[in-house]
Design a protein around this motif. Structure first.
Motif, short mmCIF file in Angstrom:
data_model
loop_
_atom_site.label_atom_id
_atom_site.label_comp_id
_atom_site.label_asym_id
_atom_site.label_seq_id
_atom_site.Cartn_x
_atom_site.Cartn_y
_atom_site.Cartn_z
N ARG A 4 0.76 -1.09 0.12
CA ARG A 4 -0.06 -0.03 -0.05
C ARG A 4 0.92 1.28 -0.08
NH1 ARG A 4 -3.95 -0.08 5.07
NH2 ARG A 4 -4.64 1.85 3.69
N GLU B 129 1.86 6.70 -6.96
CA GLU B 129 0.66 7.59 -7.10
C GLU B 129 1.08 9.09 -6.79
OE1 GLU B 129 -2.44 6.14 -4.82
OE2 GLU B 129 -2.96 4.59 -6.47
N HIS C 283 -5.30 -3.35 -10.39
CA HIS C 283 -5.75 -2.85 -9.08
C HIS C 283 -7.14 -2.32 -9.19
CE1 HIS C 283 -6.21 -0.89 -4.85
NE2 HIS C 283 -5.46 -1.88 -4.72
N ASP D 154 -8.60 0.12 -8.10
CA ASP D 154 -8.68 1.56 -7.72
C ASP D 154 -8.02 2.01 -9.34
OD1 ASP D 154 -9.35 1.46 -5.35
OD2 ASP D 154 -7.58 2.10 -4.44
N ARG D 155 -7.71 1.50 -10.16
CA ARG D 155 -6.81 1.90 -11.21
C ARG D 155 -7.80 1.60 -12.46
NH1 ARG D 155 -1.64 1.77 -11.86
NH2 ARG D 155 -1.82 3.11 -13.43
#
Length: 287
Positions: A68, A75, A268, A270-271
């Motif tokens: 994480r 990011e 992922h 979130d991507r």
């Protein structure tokens, strides 16, 4: 923890370490000493109050928190680079990163990689299934390709291709005359297999044991090219993925009671809206 104690320099250094999982190579990339890198990462872990990596035998692996943190660091770096490009009025195009194993690159992904290089360019990460999963989880890769018999709950996995498992043998071998085989046909054979503990070796041993099929290890070797070369030399037979072409002088026959080999693309969740991820997935899944 007060945010001012969280060093952006340490985060950037940890992202580089997470990509290598090797202090020597990461320190070389960062142009700092290994002790200095150790200090940065130890202080980052202390500031966050949790371990970021662990030792697995002689190798290093990220903890879930480490994955994480590495993803957040990358990011943050992307956002900073985009901000500076916008501020300076320059365009910024990030090269997509694809992670996959040797077999996938050799026998499955060649056309897609060519298309990506021609269109946007692509940076390739090579590693086993564990490294591919870590690269995607930590943000070191935008998309991964791996053989998955169990789908990870924290990643989005999409089927890419499925192949049978086949027995590779000389064309003159008695079993070569049969159109298909079963595990029972392998009784008494001497097999060229990967080293212990790898997923292919483990699943093959499990299947042979469940079918009560006696067999022996001829040679332990890593990688389909070497394994098939040893088959051509007469060192033994080998069970390989059906996407692997048979070299001259060898034939492949499907083993019908072995499970197929499923390749998946991974990213992922979130991507999902990220154009970089979308481009990779579209190209990989194109006919």
């Amino acid at each position: 923890m007060p945010m001012e104690r969280l060093s952006t320099d340490a985060l950037a250094s940890f992202a580089v370490f997470a990509a290598h999982l090797n202090f020597t190579r990461a320190a070389e990339d960062l142009h700092i000493s290994q002790p200095a890198l150790h200090t940065k990462i130890r202080k980052l872990a202390d500031d966050l109050g949790r371990p970021l990596y662990r030792r697995q035998g002689r190798a290093l692996a990220l903890t879930p928190d480490g994955e994480r943190v590495a993803r957040f660091a990358r990011e943050l770096d992307d956002r900073m680079s985009t901000f500076l490009s916008d501020l300076n009025g320059t365009s910024r195009t990030r090269v997509p990163v694809l992670a996959a194993g040797e077999g996938a690159y050799l026998y499955l992904l060649g056309p897609a990689v060519r298309r990506l290089h021609a269109a946007t360019g692509v940076r390739l990460v090579n590693g086993d299934r564990s490294r591919v999963l870590t690269a995607v989880r930590s943000g070191a890769a935008d998309v991964g390709v791996a053989v998955l018999d169990v789908l990870p709950a924290d990643l989005t996995a999409t089927p890419l291709a499925t192949f049978p498992q086949v027995l590779s043998m000389p064309a003159v071998h008695p079993l070569a005359s049969r159109p298909t085989l079963t595990l029972a046909d392998l009784a008494g054979t001497s097999l060229i297999v990967p080293p212990p503990h790898g997923p292919h070796r483990a699943s093959l041993e499990r299947a042979l044991r469940a079918a009560d099929v006696p067999w022996t290890v001829a040679v332990e070797a890593s990688g389909w090219p070497l394994i098939l070369h040893l088959v051509t030399l007469g060192a033994g037979l080998a069970v390989v993925n059906g996407c692997v072409p048979a070299p001259p002088g060898l034939v492949h026959r499907e083993i019908t009671d072995l499970p197929p080999v499923p390749y998946h693309t991974l990213h992922h969740p979130d991507r999902t809206p990220d154009p970089t991820v979308t481009t990779l997935l579209t190209t990989l899944h194109a006919p």
